[in-house]
Design an enzyme around this catalytic site. Structure first.
Site, mmCIF file in Angstrom:
data_model
loop_
_atom_site.group_PDB
_atom_site.id
_atom_site.type_symbol
_atom_site.label_atom_id
_atom_site.label_comp_id
_atom_site.label_asym_id
_atom_site.label_seq_id
_atom_site.Cartn_x
_atom_site.Cartn_y
_atom_site.Cartn_z
ATOM 1 N N GLY A 1 53.541 -1.078 -17.243
ATOM 2 C CA GLY A 1 52.685 -0.697 -18.362
ATOM 3 C C GLY A 1 51.337 -1.397 -18.398
ATOM 4 O O GLY A 1 50.735 -1.526 -19.470
ATOM 5 N N SER A 2 50.837 -1.826 -17.239
ATOM 6 C CA SER A 2 49.521 -2.493 -17.253
ATOM 7 C C SER A 2 48.422 -1.485 -17.602
ATOM 8 O O SER A 2 47.420 -1.853 -18.226
ATOM 9 C CB SER A 2 49.234 -3.186 -15.918
ATOM 10 O OG SER A 2 49.108 -2.247 -14.880
ATOM 11 N N ASN A 3 48.612 -0.217 -17.242
ATOM 12 C CA ASN A 3 47.636 0.811 -17.644
ATOM 13 C C ASN A 3 47.718 1.080 -19.146
ATOM 14 O O ASN A 3 46.701 1.301 -19.793
ATOM 15 C CB ASN A 3 47.852 2.101 -16.844
ATOM 16 C CG ASN A 3 47.228 2.010 -15.466
ATOM 17 O OD1 ASN A 3 46.017 1.877 -15.329
ATOM 18 N ND2 ASN A 3 48.054 2.037 -14.439
ATOM 19 N N LEU B 1 56.760 8.311 -14.177
ATOM 20 C CA LEU B 1 57.271 8.869 -12.929
ATOM 21 C C LEU B 1 58.069 10.167 -13.077
ATOM 22 O O LEU B 1 58.512 10.737 -12.094
ATOM 23 C CB LEU B 1 58.097 7.819 -12.178
ATOM 24 C CG LEU B 1 57.332 6.524 -11.833
ATOM 25 C CD1 LEU B 1 58.212 5.556 -11.063
ATOM 26 C CD2 LEU B 1 56.059 6.818 -11.039
ATOM 27 N N ILE C 1 56.264 16.212 -16.183
ATOM 28 C CA ILE C 1 56.149 16.776 -17.525
ATOM 29 C C ILE C 1 56.416 18.279 -17.409
ATOM 30 O O ILE C 1 55.833 18.960 -16.562
ATOM 31 C CB ILE C 1 54.703 16.533 -18.039
ATOM 32 C CG1 ILE C 1 54.482 15.036 -18.278
ATOM 33 C CG2 ILE C 1 54.381 17.327 -19.272
ATOM 34 C CD1 ILE C 1 55.184 14.490 -19.488
ATOM 35 N N HIS D 1 46.348 8.749 -11.032
ATOM 36 C CA HIS D 1 47.026 8.814 -9.739
ATOM 37 C C HIS D 1 46.373 7.791 -8.810
ATOM 38 O O HIS D 1 45.143 7.775 -8.685
ATOM 39 C CB HIS D 1 46.920 10.218 -9.153
ATOM 40 C CG HIS D 1 47.659 10.363 -7.856
ATOM 41 N ND1 HIS D 1 49.040 10.440 -7.798
ATOM 42 C CD2 HIS D 1 47.226 10.368 -6.578
ATOM 43 C CE1 HIS D 1 49.411 10.513 -6.531
ATOM 44 N NE2 HIS D 1 48.333 10.472 -5.764
ATOM 45 N N ASP E 1 50.041 16.933 -9.733
ATOM 46 C CA ASP E 1 48.749 16.328 -9.373
ATOM 47 C C ASP E 1 47.691 17.382 -9.044
ATOM 48 O O ASP E 1 46.811 17.153 -8.209
ATOM 49 C CB ASP E 1 48.905 15.376 -8.164
ATOM 50 C CG ASP E 1 49.884 14.249 -8.426
ATOM 51 O OD1 ASP E 1 50.001 13.813 -9.587
ATOM 52 O OD2 ASP E 1 50.550 13.801 -7.468
ATOM 53 N N GLU F 1 42.085 1.422 -11.623
ATOM 54 C CA GLU F 1 42.735 2.282 -12.624
ATOM 55 C C GLU F 1 42.537 1.712 -14.036
ATOM 56 O O GLU F 1 42.308 2.457 -14.979
ATOM 57 C CB GLU F 1 44.242 2.401 -12.340
ATOM 58 C CG GLU F 1 44.591 3.185 -11.098
ATOM 59 C CD GLU F 1 46.098 3.363 -10.963
ATOM 60 O OE1 GLU F 1 46.710 2.577 -10.219
ATOM 61 O OE2 GLU F 1 46.656 4.277 -11.596
#
Ligand code: GRF
Length: 211
Positions: free
Chosen positions: A12-14, A90, A93, A109, A150, A179
């Site tokens: 969850g760093s993003n 990951l 959806i 991505h 993607d 990112e």
């Protein structure tokens, strides 16, 4: 102010980068919901530190993925979500969600789409493939999510050099740093209503001069 849901599977760093940008008011929005699909996802801990409501998406608790998607949509509606951000999420959806949130789902991505993307290209597999191929440039792509994998319109991209002595670890860290800048930037543009999708192309509107 836009209401943002972040979907994450791991560290969850993003997610953190988006939360930080909201706190600094660099994003005209706030993270109002975090969905995670792995029990041990550190993203959950990060969300709870900010008292952000969390939802655990346990795939095994649903008969079909469509049922899970219906559950997700209910949660999104309950929290009046304007934008979904897939930040290291990951799971795919489903079409029910991509249709309901058309041009309102953003994904990061860790490579330069259309290279090293699509089925099987997730997490460390992306960087492994990049290193095996021997390309000199990788990078990060922030794009809208459509029903494909993607394949949605690209919002922002930034190249990252690949060095001869890179490992999956060193390359993924270099890409991740980018990112953390690019994802909040794209979210900020969305929240300022500055992204316009024309077919495959995303136009970024300039800020109007305020006299
Ligand atoms: C990111 O590189 C993302 O693009 C990839 O996995 C990483 C997730 O990092 N799919 P984090 O969970 O946001 O720290």
């Amino acid at each position: 102010m836009k209401r943002i849901a972040v979907f994450a599977s791991g560290n969850g760093s993003n997610l953190q980068a988006v939360i930080d940008a909201c706190e600094k008011k660099a994003i005209a929005g706030s993270v109002c919901l975090v969905c995670y699909n792995r029990k041990d996802a550190y993203a959950r801990v990060r969300a709870q530190q900010y008292a952000i409501p969390v939802v655990y998406l346990d795939k095994t608790a649903f008969e079909t993925s469509d049922e899970m998607d219906a559950f997700v949509i209910k949660e999104l509606e309950q929290h009046k979500i304007d934008l979904i951000v897939l930040a290291g999420y990951l799971l795919k959806i489903g079409p029910r969600i991509t249709a309901a949130y058309c041009n309102r789902i953003i994904n990061t991505h860790p490579a330069l789409i259309p290279s090293f993307c699509g089925k099987g290209y997730y997490g460390h597999h992306v960087h492994e493939a990049v290193l095996n191929y021997g390309v000199k440039l990788s990078g990060c792509t922030i794009h809208f999510v459509d029903e494909g994998m993607d394949t949605g319109p690209i919002i922002l991209q930034q190249a990252v050099p690949v060095y001869a002595n890179d490992t999956v670890q060193t390359l993924s860290e270099r890409v991740l740093t980018v990112e953390h800048q690019l994802l909040p930037k794209a979210v900020a543009l969305f929240c300022e209503d500055r992204l316009q999708v024309h077919g495959r192309k995303v136009m970024i509107n300039e800020l109007e001069d305020v006299q």
